[in-house]
Design an enzyme around this catalytic site. Sequence first.
Site, short mmCIF file in Angstrom:
data_model
loop_
_atom_site.label_atom_id
_atom_site.label_comp_id
_atom_site.label_asym_id
_atom_site.label_seq_id
_atom_site.Cartn_x
_atom_site.Cartn_y
_atom_site.Cartn_z
N LYS A 67 -16.69 -1.51 5.25
CA LYS A 67 -15.61 -2.41 4.84
C LYS A 67 -15.18 -3.26 6.04
O LYS A 67 -14.92 -4.46 5.91
CB LYS A 67 -14.42 -1.60 4.30
CG LYS A 67 -14.72 -0.93 2.97
CD LYS A 67 -13.68 0.13 2.60
CE LYS A 67 -14.08 0.88 1.33
NZ LYS A 67 -13.21 2.03 1.05
N GLN B 189 -8.11 5.44 3.22
CA GLN B 189 -9.41 5.92 2.75
C GLN B 189 -9.26 7.30 2.11
O GLN B 189 -8.69 8.21 2.71
CB GLN B 189 -10.40 5.97 3.94
CG GLN B 189 -11.81 6.36 3.55
CD GLN B 189 -12.50 5.37 2.60
OE1 GLN B 189 -12.38 4.16 2.77
NE2 GLN B 189 -13.20 5.89 1.61
N ASP C 222 -5.96 -1.78 -2.70
CA ASP C 222 -6.76 -0.92 -3.58
C ASP C 222 -6.19 -0.90 -5.00
O ASP C 222 -6.85 -0.41 -5.92
CB ASP C 222 -6.77 0.53 -3.04
CG ASP C 222 -7.99 0.79 -2.17
OD1 ASP C 222 -9.02 0.13 -2.38
OD2 ASP C 222 -7.90 1.67 -1.29
#
Length: 312
Positions: A54, A98, A121
């Site tokens: 990412k 994460q 997200d």
Amino acid sequence: MTATVLDGKKLAAQLRSQLAEQVAAWSSQHRVVPTLAAVLVGEDPASRVYVGKKQRACRKAGLESRLVELPQHTPQERLLEVIAELNADRAVHGILVQLPLPEHIDTQVVLRHVDPQKDVDGFHPENVGLLVQGTPRFVPCTPAGILRLLHHYKIPTAGRHVVVLGRSQIVGKPLANLLLQRGAGGDATVTVCHSRTPDLARFTRQAEILVAAVGRPGMVGAEMLRPGVVVVDVGINRTEQGLVGDVDFASVKQVASYLTPVPGGVGPLTVAMLLWNTFQAAQLQVEGKITAGPLPGEDAPCPENADSPWAS
Ligand code: NAP
């Protein structure tokens, strides 16, 4: 029948280069570089690989990326402090925690502490609520990537029976919700299956589009599908043979009309959508609203691919 392979890697590269152009123009106009902060707790090797991918993708598209690394035994309170600091930092536009987090940390509590305007997200309850209501702000990256891939290959969802295997908060549930919405990328009839669904094949055989997001290597075989089905394999399973999906690629390729590979299918699009959400988050914070239009073609109705078994 031999399925056409849906090339997520190629599409993701196209989207990232389109995004890089938009980001460059926006950054020079506003003198701000959209910035993503990734928070990594512990030493999980797969998480480290994902975060690294990412970060590299951010830099290539002209976005700034920061990594906050915390040790495995970090107390939850310390993690919440770090998130509060990132929430308050005006140079950070997107925050990614994460997952999975270590077991002693309550993931839901942590996700609720991310500023919803930086929640790239799309996991904060405010963003989940907006999505369910049909007015999404940040669409979770994997479902967004799946819809883009279908659109790119001219596979409409409207009027189709889509069977989703898996009901997780990051894939199954948001995807099912998006597919149910009115309009582009939606208007599907959706069945969601999970570990308590008896006789899974009874449902999968009805699918015109099947999405497998379970985490069980090769679980979906050709005998569970009807000819011509479109199969999207979200699974990423580490086996002795390397990375494999939830779908038995070799057998399913013989019955499906379209099929995503693993790797090179949904995964690269997940990363591309994260960059897109970070760009949108920067616009929201700098301009007070998301000003970029949808990605090319996103709002247009999806025409049927002439090669589709359902083409009229
Ligand atoms: P998850 O949170 O573990 O959820 C798995 C879902 O599958 C659950 O709803 C579970 O049911 C269901 N399930 C488990 N065994 C089943 C069975 N035998 N029959 C039917 N349903 C079953 O997983 P996730 O986070 O959604 O991820 C799923 C897979 O996608 C994993 O391999 C993950 O690595 C991969 N993934 C890939 C990407 C990408 O970008 N390509 C992104 C995210 C995830 P219950 O709810 O009843 O437990």
